[in-house]
Design a protein around this motif. Structure first.
Motif, mmCIF file in Angstrom:
data_model
loop_
_atom_site.group_PDB
_atom_site.id
_atom_site.type_symbol
_atom_site.label_atom_id
_atom_site.label_comp_id
_atom_site.label_asym_id
_atom_site.label_seq_id
_atom_site.Cartn_x
_atom_site.Cartn_y
_atom_site.Cartn_z
ATOM 1 N N THR A 66 -130.354 35.558 -67.054
ATOM 2 C CA THR A 66 -128.779 34.905 -66.990
ATOM 3 C C THR A 66 -128.178 36.146 -67.849
ATOM 4 O OG1 THR A 66 -129.985 33.037 -68.124
ATOM 5 C CG2 THR A 66 -127.756 32.752 -68.160
ATOM 6 N N ARG A 81 -125.484 28.034 -68.427
ATOM 7 C CA ARG A 81 -126.474 27.284 -69.429
ATOM 8 C C ARG A 81 -125.775 26.162 -68.427
ATOM 9 N NH1 ARG A 81 -128.049 30.466 -74.473
ATOM 10 N NH2 ARG A 81 -129.471 31.981 -73.865
ATOM 11 N N TYR A 138 -123.926 25.539 -66.080
ATOM 12 C CA TYR A 138 -123.793 24.622 -65.188
ATOM 13 C C TYR A 138 -125.440 24.415 -64.840
ATOM 14 C CZ TYR A 138 -119.449 27.265 -63.790
ATOM 15 O OH TYR A 138 -118.461 27.662 -64.061
ATOM 16 N N ASP A 139 -126.153 24.893 -65.979
ATOM 17 C CA ASP A 139 -127.262 23.994 -65.466
ATOM 18 C C ASP A 139 -127.816 22.972 -66.132
ATOM 19 O OD1 ASP A 139 -130.691 24.136 -65.341
ATOM 20 O OD2 ASP A 139 -130.982 25.201 -66.821
ATOM 21 N N GLN A 140 -127.202 22.613 -67.672
ATOM 22 C CA GLN A 140 -127.557 20.813 -67.660
ATOM 23 C C GLN A 140 -126.878 20.287 -66.989
ATOM 24 O OE1 GLN A 140 -125.272 21.469 -71.272
ATOM 25 N NE2 GLN A 140 -127.209 21.822 -73.017
ATOM 26 N N SER A 162 -129.073 25.591 -61.007
ATOM 27 C CA SER A 162 -130.469 25.184 -61.754
ATOM 28 C C SER A 162 -131.403 26.904 -61.339
ATOM 29 C CB SER A 162 -131.485 24.164 -61.463
ATOM 30 O OG SER A 162 -130.952 23.060 -62.211
ATOM 31 N N PRO A 163 -131.670 27.156 -62.223
ATOM 32 C CA PRO A 163 -132.594 28.720 -61.839
ATOM 33 C C PRO A 163 -133.707 28.213 -60.896
ATOM 34 C CG PRO A 163 -132.821 28.172 -64.179
ATOM 35 C CD PRO A 163 -131.838 27.270 -63.422
ATOM 36 N N ARG A 171 -138.524 30.816 -63.894
ATOM 37 C CA ARG A 171 -138.275 31.370 -65.540
ATOM 38 C C ARG A 171 -140.048 32.345 -65.588
ATOM 39 N NH1 ARG A 171 -135.221 27.794 -68.753
ATOM 40 N NH2 ARG A 171 -135.131 26.101 -67.923
ATOM 41 N N ARG A 219 -134.761 31.987 -67.520
ATOM 42 C CA ARG A 219 -133.908 31.249 -66.523
ATOM 43 C C ARG A 219 -134.162 32.871 -66.052
ATOM 44 N NH1 ARG A 219 -131.433 28.887 -70.619
ATOM 45 N NH2 ARG A 219 -130.884 26.489 -69.592
ATOM 46 N N TYR A 275 -133.103 33.721 -61.922
ATOM 47 C CA TYR A 275 -132.501 33.309 -60.487
ATOM 48 C C TYR A 275 -132.083 34.009 -59.324
ATOM 49 C CZ TYR A 275 -129.498 30.907 -63.913
ATOM 50 O OH TYR A 275 -129.339 30.172 -65.183
ATOM 51 N N ASP A 314 -129.987 31.137 -55.689
ATOM 52 C CA ASP A 314 -128.810 30.590 -56.335
ATOM 53 C C ASP A 314 -127.835 31.631 -56.770
ATOM 54 O OD1 ASP A 314 -131.617 29.554 -56.986
ATOM 55 O OD2 ASP A 314 -132.255 30.472 -58.742
#
Length: 89
Positions: A13, A28, A30-32, A37-38, A41, A47, A49, A53
């Motif tokens: 990230t 974060r 943008y993920d929420q 989304s990455p 992990r 996260r 990418y 991504d």
């Protein structure tokens, strides 16, 4: 974003945020909200990418710079490429 070679393990990230000129908090968020989304992990849960991504992040940033809000950006990215092209025009 700066040009960087493909990374075998993906972008963390902080690394991606710095390269994109964004904040970690923005990624974060943008993920929420489902914009980016990455794809993976780390074992520690960080996260990661991948290249797809990063491509999507380019699209998100471009649409946000055009003035689209989060909901409209998400909707635009859900359309086919012709719909996205029409939106940009």
């Amino acid at each position: 974003m700066e040009k960087h070679p493909e990374r075998a393990d993906g972008w963390r990230t902080g690394e991606l945020a710095k390269a994109a000129g964004l904040t970690v908090r923005a990624l974060r968020y943008y993920d929420q909200v489902g914009l980016l989304s990455p794809s993976g992990r780390t074992e520690a849960g960080h996260r990661l990418y991948d290249a797809d991504d990063v491509t999507r992040l380019y699209q998100v940033v471009a649409l946000r710079h055009l003035g689209l809000n989060v909901a409209d950006t998400r909707a635009a990215l859900a359309t086919d490429s012709q719909g996205l092209l029409q939106l940009v025009q």
